[in-house]
Motif scaffolding. Sequence first.
Motif, PDB file in Angstrom:
ATOM      1  N   ILE A   1      61.928 -42.693  48.473  1.00  0.00           N
ATOM      2  CA  ILE A   1      61.606 -44.222  48.583  1.00  0.00           C
ATOM      3  C   ILE A   1      63.025 -44.861  47.851  1.00  0.00           C
ATOM      4  N   SER A   2      63.054 -46.104  47.778  1.00  0.00           N
ATOM      5  CA  SER A   2      63.840 -46.925  47.268  1.00  0.00           C
ATOM      6  C   SER A   2      63.284 -47.357  45.772  1.00  0.00           C
ATOM      7  N   PRO A   3      64.190 -46.994  44.646  1.00  0.00           N
ATOM      8  CA  PRO A   3      63.508 -47.511  43.299  1.00  0.00           C
ATOM      9  C   PRO A   3      63.814 -49.210  43.291  1.00  0.00           C
ATOM     10  N   PHE A   4      64.530 -49.545  44.150  1.00  0.00           N
ATOM     11  CA  PHE A   4      64.713 -51.178  44.123  1.00  0.00           C
ATOM     12  C   PHE A   4      63.458 -51.797  44.869  1.00  0.00           C
ATOM     13  N   HIS A   5      63.070 -51.314  45.957  1.00  0.00           N
ATOM     14  CA  HIS A   5      62.153 -51.976  46.906  1.00  0.00           C
ATOM     15  C   HIS A   5      60.833 -51.089  46.803  1.00  0.00           C
ATOM     16  N   ASP A   6      60.631 -49.827  46.632  1.00  0.00           N
ATOM     17  CA  ASP A   6      59.297 -49.326  46.914  1.00  0.00           C
ATOM     18  C   ASP A   6      58.471 -49.151  45.718  1.00  0.00           C
ATOM     19  N   ILE A   7      59.030 -49.007  44.576  1.00  0.00           N
ATOM     20  CA  ILE A   7      58.193 -48.805  43.306  1.00  0.00           C
ATOM     21  C   ILE A   7      57.646 -50.319  43.166  1.00  0.00           C
ATOM     22  N   PRO A   8      56.358 -50.492  43.065  1.00  0.00           N
ATOM     23  CA  PRO A   8      55.599 -51.689  42.900  1.00  0.00           C
ATOM     24  C   PRO A   8      56.312 -52.205  41.426  1.00  0.00           C
ATOM     25  N   ILE A   9      56.394 -53.584  41.322  1.00  0.00           N
ATOM     26  CA  ILE A   9      56.766 -54.431  40.065  1.00  0.00           C
ATOM     27  C   ILE A   9      55.641 -54.016  39.253  1.00  0.00           C
ATOM     28  N   TYR A  10      54.424 -54.128  39.454  1.00  0.00           N
ATOM     29  CA  TYR A  10      53.260 -54.083  38.453  1.00  0.00           C
ATOM     30  C   TYR A  10      52.866 -52.695  38.302  1.00  0.00           C
ATOM     31  N   ALA A  11      52.491 -51.995  37.244  1.00  0.00           N
ATOM     32  CA  ALA A  11      51.802 -50.972  36.747  1.00  0.00           C
ATOM     33  C   ALA A  11      50.064 -51.344  36.619  1.00  0.00           C
ATOM     34  N   ASN A  12      50.178 -52.762  36.177  1.00  0.00           N
ATOM     35  CA  ASN A  12      48.459 -53.407  36.054  1.00  0.00           C
ATOM     36  C   ASN A  12      48.949 -54.832  35.909  1.00  0.00           C
ATOM     37  N   GLU A  13      48.856 -55.404  37.152  1.00  0.00           N
ATOM     38  CA  GLU A  13      49.061 -56.906  37.114  1.00  0.00           C
ATOM     39  C   GLU A  13      48.267 -57.850  36.298  1.00  0.00           C
ATOM     40  N   ALA A  14      47.036 -57.510  36.252  1.00  0.00           N
ATOM     41  CA  ALA A  14      45.975 -58.244  35.435  1.00  0.00           C
ATOM     42  C   ALA A  14      46.510 -58.374  33.825  1.00  0.00           C
ATOM     43  N   GLU A  15      47.055 -57.446  33.495  1.00  0.00           N
ATOM     44  CA  GLU A  15      47.660 -57.336  31.900  1.00  0.00           C
ATOM     45  C   GLU A  15      49.130 -57.501  31.713  1.00  0.00           C
TER      46      GLU A  15
ATOM     47  N   ILE B   1      51.688 -55.514  32.935  1.00  0.00           N
ATOM     48  CA  ILE B   1      52.313 -54.191  32.739  1.00  0.00           C
ATOM     49  C   ILE B   1      52.952 -54.228  33.973  1.00  0.00           C
ATOM     50  N   PHE B   2      54.413 -53.854  33.439  1.00  0.00           N
ATOM     51  CA  PHE B   2      55.391 -53.829  34.718  1.00  0.00           C
ATOM     52  C   PHE B   2      55.949 -52.299  34.911  1.00  0.00           C
ATOM     53  N   HIS B   3      56.173 -51.834  35.765  1.00  0.00           N
ATOM     54  CA  HIS B   3      57.327 -50.637  35.825  1.00  0.00           C
ATOM     55  C   HIS B   3      58.753 -51.079  35.717  1.00  0.00           C
ATOM     56  N   ALA B   4      59.382 -50.022  34.917  1.00  0.00           N
ATOM     57  CA  ALA B   4      60.814 -50.084  34.937  1.00  0.00           C
ATOM     58  C   ALA B   4      61.333 -48.932  35.136  1.00  0.00           C
ATOM     59  N   VAL B   5      62.664 -49.107  35.714  1.00  0.00           N
ATOM     60  CA  VAL B   5      63.588 -47.625  36.204  1.00  0.00           C
ATOM     61  C   VAL B   5      64.450 -47.415  35.109  1.00  0.00           C
ATOM     62  N   VAL B   6      64.361 -46.354  34.446  1.00  0.00           N
ATOM     63  CA  VAL B   6      65.320 -46.283  33.273  1.00  0.00           C
ATOM     64  C   VAL B   6      66.754 -45.783  34.155  1.00  0.00           C
ATOM     65  N   GLU B   7      67.895 -46.578  33.902  1.00  0.00           N
ATOM     66  CA  GLU B   7      69.111 -46.257  34.330  1.00  0.00           C
ATOM     67  C   GLU B   7      69.930 -45.527  33.426  1.00  0.00           C
ATOM     68  N   VAL B   8      69.760 -45.970  32.285  1.00  0.00           N
ATOM     69  CA  VAL B   8      70.596 -45.514  31.030  1.00  0.00           C
ATOM     70  C   VAL B   8      69.823 -45.080  30.014  1.00  0.00           C
ATOM     71  N   PRO B   9      69.459 -43.783  29.622  1.00  0.00           N
ATOM     72  CA  PRO B   9      69.028 -43.411  28.367  1.00  0.00           C
ATOM     73  C   PRO B   9      69.814 -43.816  27.071  1.00  0.00           C
ATOM     74  N   ARG B  10      69.008 -44.263  26.137  1.00  0.00           N
ATOM     75  CA  ARG B  10      69.523 -44.399  24.800  1.00  0.00           C
ATOM     76  C   ARG B  10      70.559 -43.679  24.214  1.00  0.00           C
ATOM     77  N   TRP B  11      71.491 -44.108  23.685  1.00  0.00           N
ATOM     78  CA  TRP B  11      72.632 -43.393  22.980  1.00  0.00           C
ATOM     79  C   TRP B  11      73.831 -42.779  23.925  1.00  0.00           C
ATOM     80  N   THR B  12      73.356 -43.067  25.370  1.00  0.00           N
ATOM     81  CA  THR B  12      74.491 -42.485  26.254  1.00  0.00           C
ATOM     82  C   THR B  12      75.410 -43.678  26.707  1.00  0.00           C
ATOM     83  N   ASN B  13      76.339 -43.326  27.262  1.00  0.00           N
ATOM     84  CA  ASN B  13      77.360 -44.264  27.667  1.00  0.00           C
ATOM     85  C   ASN B  13      77.676 -44.508  29.277  1.00  0.00           C
TER      86      ASN B  13
END
Length: 288
Positions: free
Chosen positions: A28-42, A44-56
């Motif tokens: 799948i495409s992380p841009f287009h195929d992962i739904p924006i909402y994990a729970n639309e009523a509340e 709650i959104f999905h997010a794709v982690v591109e850069v973990p904390r403390w990395t460059n």
Amino acid sequence: MSFTIEERGRPNTQDYRVFFQNSEGKYISPFHDIPIYANEAENIFHAVVEVPRWTNAKMEIATKDPLNPLKQDLKKGNLRYVANVFPHKGYIWNYGAIPQTWEDPNHKDSDTGCCGDNDPIDICDIGNKVCTRGEIIKVKVLGTLALIDEGETDWKVIVINTEDPEAGDFNDIDDVRRLKPGYLEATFDWFKRYKVPDGKPENQFAFNGEFKDRDFAIATVKSTHEFWKALISKKTDAGELNCMNTSVSDSPFCCSAGDAEAVVKSACDFGAEDPIPSSVDKWFYYEK
């Protein structure tokens, strides 16, 4: 809904890619195929982690490549690593993007007076967990900062992972200010100065650098979702963006599972990583 990643190429090289699969093993495409909402009523959104904390390493969704895998950005032909501006080391949050959003470069924002940056909307996850590259998390939106990056609107949405043990205490931007004192100031400072070691001026902000609240941020995220809908349905010009997807059934860009698999199989086999240059650990100091 669960997702897994498949790495191709050798990490810390220009051929490294991170592809995504859904729970059925379909690419799948992380841009287009992962739904924006994990729970639309509340909200709650999905997010794709591109850069973990403390990395460059400046990893990002490759918006112009088929299936939009993660790849490392280039600067002057070399892999891009974000500089450490004292006292910060790498990214100070888990940094990523909300899928199915798009900051339209042809739309001038009425609040900022600038057009979008042609990317999915960015998130800064302030949770305690250091995520992994390519991890898909569910997040609560808390607020947003309007960065003006080289004349373009580049929203930075402050979020917290819903699985964080403290997530219930965070519901708006003032909760961040109260419970994590200094974090918003550090965030503003980071975005203002992170390009200075590259010889660029300090970044500018809309609203005099003020963080906008949860409701404003959610409205902003939802507006970028509407821009994405126009993009994926070909109601607006995609330009160089690649809208190949495997699940948006009414999209003219929707492809077969076989076509998606062919994209992944054409990438280099996964291999041993190259060392990260020692220069990436350098700290830069300068007067504010």
